[in-house]
Enzyme design. Structure first.
Site, short mmCIF file in Angstrom:
data_model
loop_
_atom_site.label_atom_id
_atom_site.label_comp_id
_atom_site.label_asym_id
_atom_site.label_seq_id
_atom_site.Cartn_x
_atom_site.Cartn_y
_atom_site.Cartn_z
N PHE A 239 0.82 -1.22 0.00
CA PHE A 239 0.00 0.00 0.00
C PHE A 239 0.85 1.26 0.00
CE2 PHE A 239 -2.38 -3.22 2.56
CZ PHE A 239 -3.22 -3.63 1.54
N PRO A 589 -10.40 -10.86 -14.98
CA PRO A 589 -11.56 -10.27 -14.29
C PRO A 589 -11.69 -10.72 -12.83
CG PRO A 589 -12.17 -11.09 -16.46
CD PRO A 589 -10.78 -11.57 -16.20
N GLU A 662 -5.39 1.29 -7.59
CA GLU A 662 -5.76 2.44 -6.77
C GLU A 662 -7.05 3.13 -7.18
OE1 GLU A 662 -1.28 3.81 -5.58
OE2 GLU A 662 -1.81 2.99 -7.52
#
Length: 709
Positions: A239, A589, A662
């Site tokens: 992160f 996906p 993000e």
């Protein structure tokens, strides 16, 4: 054969759930020792004396590392503009100066982690304390405009005359928003095993970029990068906290150098709050000027940040305001105030996440002032080219995201009047916000080998930080080589494999995938031309990336939220969310959906829970562990759905993806805050949305906003 676009399950799933995946701290080497840091108990000053004997009497303690015996690091290094802001934090134990509470001032090395920690607790350190300031204030006169922001853009950008346009505008919204400091807290804390062998350094470390880390340590130690191996086989999240090397890895290297034995370090949560990066708090003033039909004429976005005495890093918080909506006049400014605190840095959509909260809430406020649907307001201000520089968009499907989302969410059935839907003690509201994240592509190298058993080995110095990179890169390689994905052996997580982009800024798959695709395609062509098994190709995408057209590349999305607000307690419940995203070609996906949902859940945390406050008396973060720093759990998350719009963009890499790591978090907090306003009729402009503020506003019958807290 087509692997790309197929929802293949993660290739590392079984290894992770069975414990077979080896993380940095779990690597085994002979003769290993353990180090535990001693951190400053003052916010500013210097170390006067360290009583080494006070720790050495602890059973198992081997040595005490401090500024007096630590190896000297090169102080004049250049890691490039992206990494350079983090460099001062890497000068661990290079002087007796203390720049913030919690800074490493020594470390105890012992035969066990427990002995090292006990020795560190026993070590006596005497300080000369100096006056300090850790209070982040609105309109601080010391605020300055940095030469460069986190996205490498200037701190002040303007077009036209925004002030004059605001003066003449029919409708003006002039509002302030605040966001708090926030910590990444990846599941795996910073941990490193450092080993020196015949002048060569090997780091088993939790990093977001093996080759970046190798280059950084080579510069710090005046070594050749080929002599610094970095191994990141598995990484438990980052992160942004691990996108650049951090002090824990430096401490491990210095400790191993001192004792001439391998040394392990692993941080706990309290240490992470000081030595991992964090999102700076922001105070944002946004002014929008429009005519009576909602056409924007002026946008001004000014964002103040907190930075440290060591680092100049400042997020690009206001950057999205330059290009999201058509306005002839605009000015965006990022400022910073130096305080005696740890250094802020990258975290989960740095800049765009807090900045789009402010901008998208301000757009919602303007829509209500004009008695205009918030989606219609955005439609009326859709630009034909990038307003910031006039460049054409590679593709821009924001309106398609808004329109598809409105249809699927049931937006047309919404009563636009705030504070009107009530079920017992619960008020119900819905909100919308746009999402935007830039597209980056970085040159990378990769190799491909035709093995004699019919498989293919593809190696790249990339890393999988939990996002599914192993899986999608194998899919890309399989298609390039025109073989089933089970014939691909993928080598990741080692600096020695190649120079490659770090895993961050949503650029990993696009950058690595281009190199992997080129390596596979090149090898396939050589085999067709008669090259034998065992052939190896090594490719570099520098020329191709450099030749990309100069256009505006961004991923877009629309976030919709429905909330319930308890009129008695002030509790906010996010009942459902819908995210619709246009992010180019979706490689997998299944993993993409997971990424986008995860980002939206992070948005819930940012909207309602996550905050790290500086203790004004002591100078460190109050919420220094997961008992105090709150984030969403399963019970906090309602129904979340994702739509990924098909999008073909010829201005991207051959992989065709824009990056999705993000975009899911950007805009989520604004959608929730706008929904809370719709539910209650009160506008709350400070994150997180605290139940006491909501409760007080409901009780007093007033708008709770009184200025930045």
């Amino acid at each position: 054969m087509t692997s790309v676009g197929t929802p293949i399950e993660r290739q590392d799933a079984r290894a992770k759930v069975t414990g077979a995946a080896t993380y940095a701290y779990e690597h085994r080497v002979d003769g290993v020792l353990y180090a535990w840091p001693v951190t400053s108990t003052i916010a500013r000053g210097r170390v006067e004396d360290i009583d080494v004997d006070s720790a050495m009497v602890t059973p198992g303690v081997v040595a005490v590392l401090h500024a007096g015996n630590a190896a000297r690091l090169e102080t004049d290094i250049d890691l490039g503009p992206v990494q350079q802001a983090s460099v001062p934090e890497l000068y661990v134990l290079q002087s007796d100066k203390v720049a913030y509470r919690g800074q490493i001032v020594a470390a105890v090395i012992a035969t066990s982690a427990e002995a090292a920690r006990e020795g560190a607790e026993n070590l006596l350190v005497r300080y000369e304390e100096q006056a300090y300031d850790v209070v982040f204030r609105a309109q601080d006169p010391r605020a300055y405009v940095p030469a460069m922001l986190g996205d490498l853009g200037p701190g002040n950008v303007s077009r036209g005359d925004a002030d004059a346009a605001l003066e003449s505008a029919e409708v003006v919204v002039d509002v302030a928003y605040t966001t708090p400091a926030q910590h990444p807290h990846p599941m795996e804390p910073h941990s490193t095993l450092a080993r020196w062998t015949d002048g060569r350094l090997t780091l088993y470390s939790s990093e977001q970029g093996p080759s970046n880390t190798s280059q950084a340590f080579a510069a710090l130690l005046a070594m050749d990068a080929d002599d610094v191996e970095v191994v990141c086989d598995y990484v438990g999240g980052g992160f942004g906290a691990k996108a650049s090397p951090r002090p824990p890895a430096v401490l491990a290297v210095l400790a191993a150098k001192l004792v001439d034995r391998p040394v392990k370090v692993a941080w706990n949560r309290r240490l992470m709050t000081a030595h991992a990066t964090y999102r700076s708090p922001t105070i944002q003033r946004i002014r929008l000027g429009a005519d009576g039909n909602g056409k924007l004429g002026a946008i001004v976005h000014e964002a103040q940040h907190m930075t440290s005495a060591l680092s100049d890093y400042v997020d690009q918080t206001a950057s999205s305001a330059r290009m999201m909506y058509a306005a002839e006049h605009a000015r965006t400014t990022g400022t910073a105030v130096r305080l005696d605190v740890p250094s802020a840095g990258w975290m989960r959509g740095p800049g765009e996440t807090p900045g789009m909260f402010g901008l998208e809430c301000a757009m919602d406020e303007l829509a209500y002032r004009l008695d205009l649907d918030p989606i219609e307001l955005r439609i009326r201000n859709e630009p034909e080219v990038d307003p910031s520089d006039g460049k054409p968009f590679s593709s821009r499907n924001l309106l398609a995201c808004l329109q598809k989302g409105a249809e699927q969410f049931g937006w047309a059935d919404r009563d636009k009047r705030p504070g009107t839907r009530r079920y017992g003690r619960w008020l119900v509201g819905t909100g919308v916000a746009a999402s935007r994240y830039p597209v980056f592509t970085v040159p990378s190298r990769a190799s491909a080998t035709a093995e004699t058993d019919g498989t293919f080995t593809v190696a790249i110095g990339a890393v999988d930080i939990g996002t599914g990179s192993r899986t999608v890169l194998a899919q890309i390689a399989a298609d390039a080589l025109e073989v089933p994905v089970d014939r691909i052996r993928l080598g990741l997580g080692r600096a020695s494999y190649s120079v490659a982009a770090f895993a961050g800024a949503s650029l990993g798959t696009a950058s690595w995938g281009w190199a992997v695709e080129k390596a596979g395609r090149t090898l396939k062509a050589r085999l067709r031309d008669g090259a034998p098994l065992g052939t190896v190709v090594d490719v570099d995408t520098t020329a191709e990336v450099s030749a990309m057209r100069d256009v505006s590349r961004n991923a877009y999305g629309a976030q919709f939220a429905e909330v319930k607000v308890d009129t008695v307690t002030g509790q906010i419940r996010v009942e459902r969310m819908l995210g619709v995203f246009a992010a180019g070609r979706i490689i997998n996906p299944r993993t993409a959906r997971s990424q986008l949902i995860g980002g939206m859940i992070m948005g819930i945390g940012g909207a309602l829970m996550e905050a790290a406050d500086i203790d004004e008396a002591f100078g460190d973060f109050v919420q220094s562990d997961l008992a105090g720093y709150h984030f969403p759990t399963h019970a906090d998350v309602g129904d979340i759905d994702i739509v990924m719009l098909p999008e073909a963009d010829d201005e991207l890499s051959p992989v065709g993806g824009k990056g999705i790591g993000e975009i899911g978090i950007v805009g989520a907090a604004a959608a929730i805050a706008n929904a809370v306003h719709h539910a209650t009729g009160h506008r709350f402009r400070n994150l997180p949305l605290r139940l006491e503020d909501v409760r007080d506003a409901a009780r007093d019958g007033r708008n709770s906003y009184v200025g930045p807290r």
